[in-house]
Design a protein around this motif. Structure first.
Motif, PDB file in Angstrom:
ATOM      1  N   ASP A  41       2.219   5.260   5.207  1.00  0.00           N
ATOM      2  CA  ASP A  41       3.046   4.690   4.146  1.00  0.00           C
ATOM      3  C   ASP A  41       4.218   5.614   3.820  1.00  0.00           C
ATOM      4  O   ASP A  41       5.335   5.143   3.555  1.00  0.00           O
ATOM      5  N   ALA A 121      11.703  -7.043   4.704  1.00  0.00           N
ATOM      6  CA  ALA A 121      10.272  -7.276   4.922  1.00  0.00           C
ATOM      7  C   ALA A 121       9.513  -5.950   4.936  1.00  0.00           C
ATOM      8  O   ALA A 121       8.399  -5.847   4.399  1.00  0.00           O
ATOM      9  N   LEU A 122      10.113  -4.930   5.548  1.00  0.00           N
ATOM     10  CA  LEU A 122       9.498  -3.605   5.576  1.00  0.00           C
ATOM     11  C   LEU A 122       9.341  -3.056   4.163  1.00  0.00           C
ATOM     12  O   LEU A 122       8.281  -2.523   3.804  1.00  0.00           O
ATOM     13  N   SER A 125       6.468  -4.445   2.208  1.00  0.00           N
ATOM     14  CA  SER A 125       5.133  -4.093   2.694  1.00  0.00           C
ATOM     15  C   SER A 125       4.647  -2.760   2.149  1.00  0.00           C
ATOM     16  O   SER A 125       3.461  -2.427   2.282  1.00  0.00           O
ATOM     17  N   LYS A 127       3.477   0.297  -0.381  1.00  0.00           N
ATOM     18  CA  LYS A 127       2.644   0.342  -1.585  1.00  0.00           C
ATOM     19  C   LYS A 127       3.492   0.551  -2.830  1.00  0.00           C
ATOM     20  O   LYS A 127       3.287  -0.084  -3.855  1.00  0.00           O
ATOM     21  N   LYS A 129       7.098   0.097  -4.095  1.00  0.00           N
ATOM     22  CA  LYS A 129       8.325  -0.607  -3.719  1.00  0.00           C
ATOM     23  C   LYS A 129       9.528  -0.049  -4.492  1.00  0.00           C
ATOM     24  O   LYS A 129       9.436   0.189  -5.698  1.00  0.00           O
ATOM     25  N   LEU A 160       4.474 -14.986   2.671  1.00  0.00           N
ATOM     26  CA  LEU A 160       3.912 -14.262   1.531  1.00  0.00           C
ATOM     27  C   LEU A 160       3.267 -15.216   0.530  1.00  0.00           C
ATOM     28  O   LEU A 160       2.203 -14.929  -0.027  1.00  0.00           O
ATOM     29  N   LYS A 272      -1.940  -4.076  10.903  1.00  0.00           N
ATOM     30  CA  LYS A 272      -2.530  -4.418   9.613  1.00  0.00           C
ATOM     31  C   LYS A 272      -1.875  -5.690   9.094  1.00  0.00           C
ATOM     32  O   LYS A 272      -0.749  -6.012   9.481  1.00  0.00           O
ATOM     33  N   ALA A 274      -0.265  -6.516   6.417  1.00  0.00           N
ATOM     34  CA  ALA A 274       1.084  -6.359   5.862  1.00  0.00           C
ATOM     35  C   ALA A 274       2.121  -6.195   6.958  1.00  0.00           C
ATOM     36  O   ALA A 274       3.257  -6.678   6.846  1.00  0.00           O
ATOM     37  N   HIS A 275       1.728  -5.525   8.040  1.00  0.00           N
ATOM     38  CA  HIS A 275       2.665  -5.297   9.143  1.00  0.00           C
ATOM     39  C   HIS A 275       2.759  -6.511  10.056  1.00  0.00           C
ATOM     40  O   HIS A 275       3.779  -6.707  10.737  1.00  0.00           O
ATOM     41  N   VAL A 277       3.044  -9.461   8.970  1.00  0.00           N
ATOM     42  CA  VAL A 277       4.081 -10.292   8.357  1.00  0.00           C
ATOM     43  C   VAL A 277       5.453  -9.870   8.871  1.00  0.00           C
ATOM     44  O   VAL A 277       6.297 -10.707   9.224  1.00  0.00           O
ATOM     45  N   ILE A 278       5.706  -8.560   8.945  1.00  0.00           N
ATOM     46  CA  ILE A 278       6.992  -8.050   9.440  1.00  0.00           C
ATOM     47  C   ILE A 278       7.187  -8.445  10.898  1.00  0.00           C
ATOM     48  O   ILE A 278       8.284  -8.827  11.317  1.00  0.00           O
TER      49      ILE A 278
END
Length: 322
Positions: A41, A121-122, A125, A127, A129, A160, A272, A274-275, A277-278
């Motif tokens: 992260d 998008a990154l 993702s 923790k 922001k 999302l 993962k 979250a990744h 989605v990117i």
């Protein structure tokens, strides 16, 4: 490279080198990061900040260019010794009605739209922001007037929202999208679509041409880097196919596309949620852009895949120790 036209072309070799080079970037990043103990992260946060600072500088130059364009052109001339940057692109005119488009140091606004949508998008993702830099990135995306970037952003928001819906609302969402899509298509034919503007005409025209050439060479395609020569022989002015998937299909046939889909699927499995989605957002962007050689995507994939495998190995070691 087999189905050349009018003899051998150097572009076939350079395109093959690009494919190999990008894969080496992915594997080198993956192996290097696998050997490090860096927090994922923290690494991605720093990278997001760096990308966002590029967006900040782009906005500054954009504002300067609107007031005094010669200064921006002088800066571009200084850095443009390789000829890869669009001179004065910060204030490149899209049309008299839409005015300036922001494309920073990228060759055209669609690439900058791709970059900013990917970076947004990154940022989402992470923790922790940074909403200020997210706002700067989003402003860059808006000013790019890039349909590719806008499409990627819409898909990002949809995915999302989709993740938070229960099954009932997911079914309603699917029905709504299908109804809207069919209603839109029912009043639209291919000819109308191609007449929206020259960009649309080239984009969809290149896809139809790529499909036609693929049907003539379905197994191995027409060869890497040969599309523009085939298009020219057909009396068309298409320098590229406006879709990575269609580009791979027409260049290397169904065989190459199957291998690329397998490669993308294997990457997807090692990410993962979250990744993932990117990665989906990037794949959507590649649906309208054939620029597979965007290093920041492959660096990102190398890092997150290495981090995922490192975590899996650590879990495996812990179980063994127990």
């Amino acid at each position: 490279m087999i189905n050349t036209i009018n003899g051998f072309h150097l572009v076939s070799v350079t395109q093959m080198i690009n494919f190999i080079f990008i894969y080496l970037i992915f594997k080198t990043t993956q192996n290097s990061y696998a050997l490090s103990n860096e927090d994922l992260d923290k690494t991605l946060t720093n990278w997001f900040k760096f990308n966002s600072y590029l967006c900040v500088s782009s906005l500054i130059f954009f504002c300067i260019g609107l007031v005094y364009e010669p200064f921006v052109r002088a800066i571009f001339d200084f850095f443009n010794n390789s000829g890869n940057f669009s001179k004065g692109g910060l204030t490149a005119s899209f049309s008299e009605t839409n005015g300036a488009r922001l494309n920073s140091l990228s060759p055209e606004p669609s690439f900058w739209g791709f970059f900013t949508a990917f970076n947004f998008a990154l940022g989402l993702s992470l923790k922790r922001k940074n909403y200020l830099l997210l706002g700067v990135t989003f402003l860059n995306l808006i000013l790019s007037l890039s349909r590719t970037g806008y499409l990627m952003f819409v898909v990002l928001i949809f995915v999302l929202i989709w993740k938070k819906l229960n099954m009932f609302f997911k079914i309603l969402a699917i029905i709504a999208v299908v109804l809207i899509f069919t209603t839109y298509l029912s009043g639209l034919n291919v000819h109308d679509l191609l007449e929206v503007d020259d960009s649309f005409k080239q984009r969809f025209g290149s896809l139809f041409t790529a499909y036609k050439l693929t049907m003539e060479n379905p197994i191995i395609g027409i060869g890497i880097g040969n599309f523009q020569f085939y298009a020219k022989a057909m009396g068309l002015d298409y320098g590229d196919v406006f879709s990575l998937f269609f580009y791979i299909l027409v260049s290397g046939g169904v065989t190459s596309l199957i291998f690329f889909i397998w490669f993308c699927t294997s990457i997807h499995k090692n990410l993962k949620p979250a990744h993932k989605v990117i990665w989906i957002v990037a794949l959507v962007g590649w649906g309208t852009v054939a620029a597979y050689n965007l290093p920041y995507i492959w660096v990102f994939l190398g890092i997150v895949v290495a981090a995922f495998k490192r975590k899996q190995n650590n879990i495996g070691s812990s179980v063994t120790n127990l």
